[in-house]
Motif scaffolding. Structure first.
Motif, PDB file in Angstrom:
ATOM      1  N   LEU A 172       0.816  -1.213   0.000  1.00 34.74           N
ATOM      2  CA  LEU A 172       0.000   0.000   0.000  1.00 34.74           C
ATOM      3  C   LEU A 172       0.855   1.270   0.000  1.00 34.74           C
ATOM      4  O   LEU A 172       0.365   2.356  -0.335  1.00 34.74           O
ATOM      5  N   LYS A 173       2.107   1.146   0.393  1.00 32.44           N
ATOM      6  CA  LYS A 173       3.001   2.314   0.464  1.00 32.44           C
ATOM      7  C   LYS A 173       3.072   3.018  -0.894  1.00 32.44           C
ATOM      8  O   LYS A 173       3.284   2.390  -1.924  1.00 32.44           O
ATOM      9  N   ASP A 174       2.821   4.324  -0.850  1.00 31.62           N
ATOM     10  CA  ASP A 174       2.860   5.208  -2.022  1.00 31.62           C
ATOM     11  C   ASP A 174       1.703   5.004  -2.992  1.00 31.62           C
ATOM     12  O   ASP A 174       1.662   5.651  -4.051  1.00 31.62           O
ATOM     13  N   LYS A 175       0.768   4.111  -2.650  1.00 33.29           N
ATOM     14  CA  LYS A 175      -0.455   4.017  -3.447  1.00 33.29           C
ATOM     15  C   LYS A 175      -1.312   5.235  -3.139  1.00 33.29           C
ATOM     16  O   LYS A 175      -1.148   5.910  -2.118  1.00 33.29           O
ATOM     17  N   LYS A 176      -2.253   5.510  -4.008  1.00 34.85           N
ATOM     18  CA  LYS A 176      -3.143   6.657  -3.824  1.00 34.85           C
ATOM     19  C   LYS A 176      -4.591   6.170  -3.779  1.00 34.85           C
ATOM     20  O   LYS A 176      -5.066   5.505  -4.713  1.00 34.85           O
ATOM     21  N   ILE A 177      -5.275   6.465  -2.666  1.00 33.68           N
ATOM     22  CA  ILE A 177      -6.673   6.064  -2.488  1.00 33.68           C
ATOM     23  C   ILE A 177      -7.511   7.321  -2.311  1.00 33.68           C
ATOM     24  O   ILE A 177      -7.206   8.174  -1.467  1.00 33.68           O
ATOM     25  N   ALA A 178      -8.572   7.447  -3.098  1.00 33.94           N
ATOM     26  CA  ALA A 178      -9.466   8.604  -3.003  1.00 33.94           C
ATOM     27  C   ALA A 178     -10.747   8.209  -2.288  1.00 33.94           C
ATOM     28  O   ALA A 178     -11.260   7.106  -2.481  1.00 33.94           O
ATOM     29  N   LEU A 179     -11.257   9.110  -1.465  1.00 35.10           N
ATOM     30  CA  LEU A 179     -12.564   8.929  -0.830  1.00 35.10           C
ATOM     31  C   LEU A 179     -13.494  10.005  -1.368  1.00 35.10           C
ATOM     32  O   LEU A 179     -13.307  11.196  -1.123  1.00 35.10           O
ATOM     33  N   VAL A 180     -14.509   9.581  -2.125  1.00 34.37           N
ATOM     34  CA  VAL A 180     -15.564  10.472  -2.594  1.00 34.37           C
ATOM     35  C   VAL A 180     -16.707  10.324  -1.602  1.00 34.37           C
ATOM     36  O   VAL A 180     -17.291   9.246  -1.473  1.00 34.37           O
ATOM     37  N   TYR A 181     -17.008  11.398  -0.867  1.00 33.63           N
ATOM     38  CA  TYR A 181     -17.962  11.246   0.233  1.00 33.63           C
ATOM     39  C   TYR A 181     -19.030  12.329   0.262  1.00 33.63           C
ATOM     40  O   TYR A 181     -18.798  13.472  -0.133  1.00 33.63           O
ATOM     41  N   HIS A 182     -20.210  11.934   0.711  1.00 31.16           N
ATOM     42  CA  HIS A 182     -21.326  12.852   0.941  1.00 31.16           C
ATOM     43  C   HIS A 182     -20.885  13.841   2.008  1.00 31.16           C
ATOM     44  O   HIS A 182     -20.465  13.444   3.101  1.00 31.16           O
TER      45      HIS A 182
END
Length: 346
Positions: A172-182
């Motif tokens: 997971l290191k240096d991966k990019k995760i986006a959270l699209v949230y209400h």
């Protein structure tokens, strides 16, 4: 005392065991529903409300209620509006004869407002898979139940799932995760967990709020196209979900790397995008479909008698089943309270 008894019973919910009892009982068990069949979130609120009402109706028609005591269902329209939700609570909590035995707010915002009120009134709040996550601590919040799962646990599961797909937590290191949230109390619930996981495992976290009701997301998905996150998580509700999935398809984001919380995984969310939604993922805490004994009995004892709350063809949809299990777990808690305390007038 009657509410204290029910609160204790909620902690020991058992598998449903239908009983057929012919004994009539004048006393009624009041179960209110704070629902929304109107407003921008009605397409999601209606199937939940139908499943909830149909299961209560099933118990009355098939079993004579719970342990032979009929259920009195009182539905109040909130429109997914916090102020109206509080007004509904005040209007139903004292409904005769038993008073509200449990409250299902069906909104994180409403739940937050009801926590101090219901705790003072000693009425259990069943915020099933939503609401304030920290309320899972029964020592601090003895009247609030968010069984069977919380937003923090869902966020943790998503991180573990992504790690499995990427080859382990170290990957997971240096991966990019986006959270699209209400952009509401509901949508913000997983942020602290994801921030902690980001710090622990070394992935970059993008936070992308979407304002109510969620129809304007062009800028959000243009940013995703520009930043190119490896994974996108979504905490959405209502029209926000279907718009997000269509926007993701429009920028060719890989759907098998797009995961929604359990409130972002119904037929309403994916059908507008058609085949473009293929591969999209979401969490869940119950089965989909109408292949259980409960569904068969609802068709036989409720819809065959013309007493169904909605369209028979929609029985078994994801959000219908969510309303059904909410009613099931609530009524089993009441059944336990009756058995534990040896009285039907709880």
């Amino acid at each position: 005392m009657k509410f204290r008894k029910l609160a204790k019973a909620l902690a020991v919910i058992l598998t449903t065991t239908p009983l057929t009892l012919a004994v009539a009982h004048a006393y009624e068990l009041v179960i209110p529903g704070l629902m929304y069949r109107t407003g921008p979130y009605a397409p999601n609120g209606i199937p939940f409300a139908n499943g909830f009402a149909d299961y209560l109706n099933l118990l009355n028609e098939r079993d004579g209620g719970i342990e032979g005591v009929k259920i009195k269902y009182t539905e109040c329209e909130t429109g997914y509006n916090t102020k109206r939700g509080v007004e509904c609570y005040e209007s139903v909590k004292g409904t005769a004869p038993s008073g509200a035995l449990a409250i299902q707010p069906l909104s994180t915002g409403i739940t937050y407002q009801l926590i101090p009120k219901a705790s003072k009134d000693k009425i259990p709040v069943f915020s099933m898979g939503y609401g304030r996550t920290s309320a899972a601590n029964g020592k601090i919040f003895p009247w609030i139940f968010n069984f069977p799962a919380t937003y923090w646990s869902q966020a943790s599961v998503f991180v573990k799932y992504i790690a499995e797909k990427e080859g382990g937590l170290a990957k997971l290191k240096d991966k990019k995760i986006a959270l699209v949230y209400h952009n509401s109390a509901y949508g913000k619930e997983p942020i602290r967990t994801l921030e902690a996981a980001s710090k622990k495992y070394g992935f970059d976290l993008m936070l992308l709020p979407v304002d109510h009701p969620g129809q304007e997301q062009k800028a959000t998905w243009l940013q995703i196209r520009k930043e190119r996150p490896n994974w996108v998580l979504m905490w959405g509700w209502g029209v926000m979900n279907q718009v997000a999935i269509k926007e993701a398809a429009s920028i060719r984001f890989p759907m098998d790397h797009f995961i929604g919380v359990w409130w972002s995984g119904s037929e309403n969310d994916v059908m507008p995008a058609g085949k473009s939604a293929h591969g999209y993922l979401s969490g869940a805490f119950h089965v989909a479909g109408a292949n259980t004994r409960a569904h068969d009995d609802i068709k036989k004892y409720v819809y065959a008698k013309g007493k169904g709350s909605g369209d028979l063809k929609r029985v078994g949809e994801v959000l219908y089943n969510r309303g059904l299990v909410a009613a099931m777990w609530t009524t089993e808690a009441i059944r336990n309270a009756i058995r534990i305390h040896g009285t039907k007038e709880i």
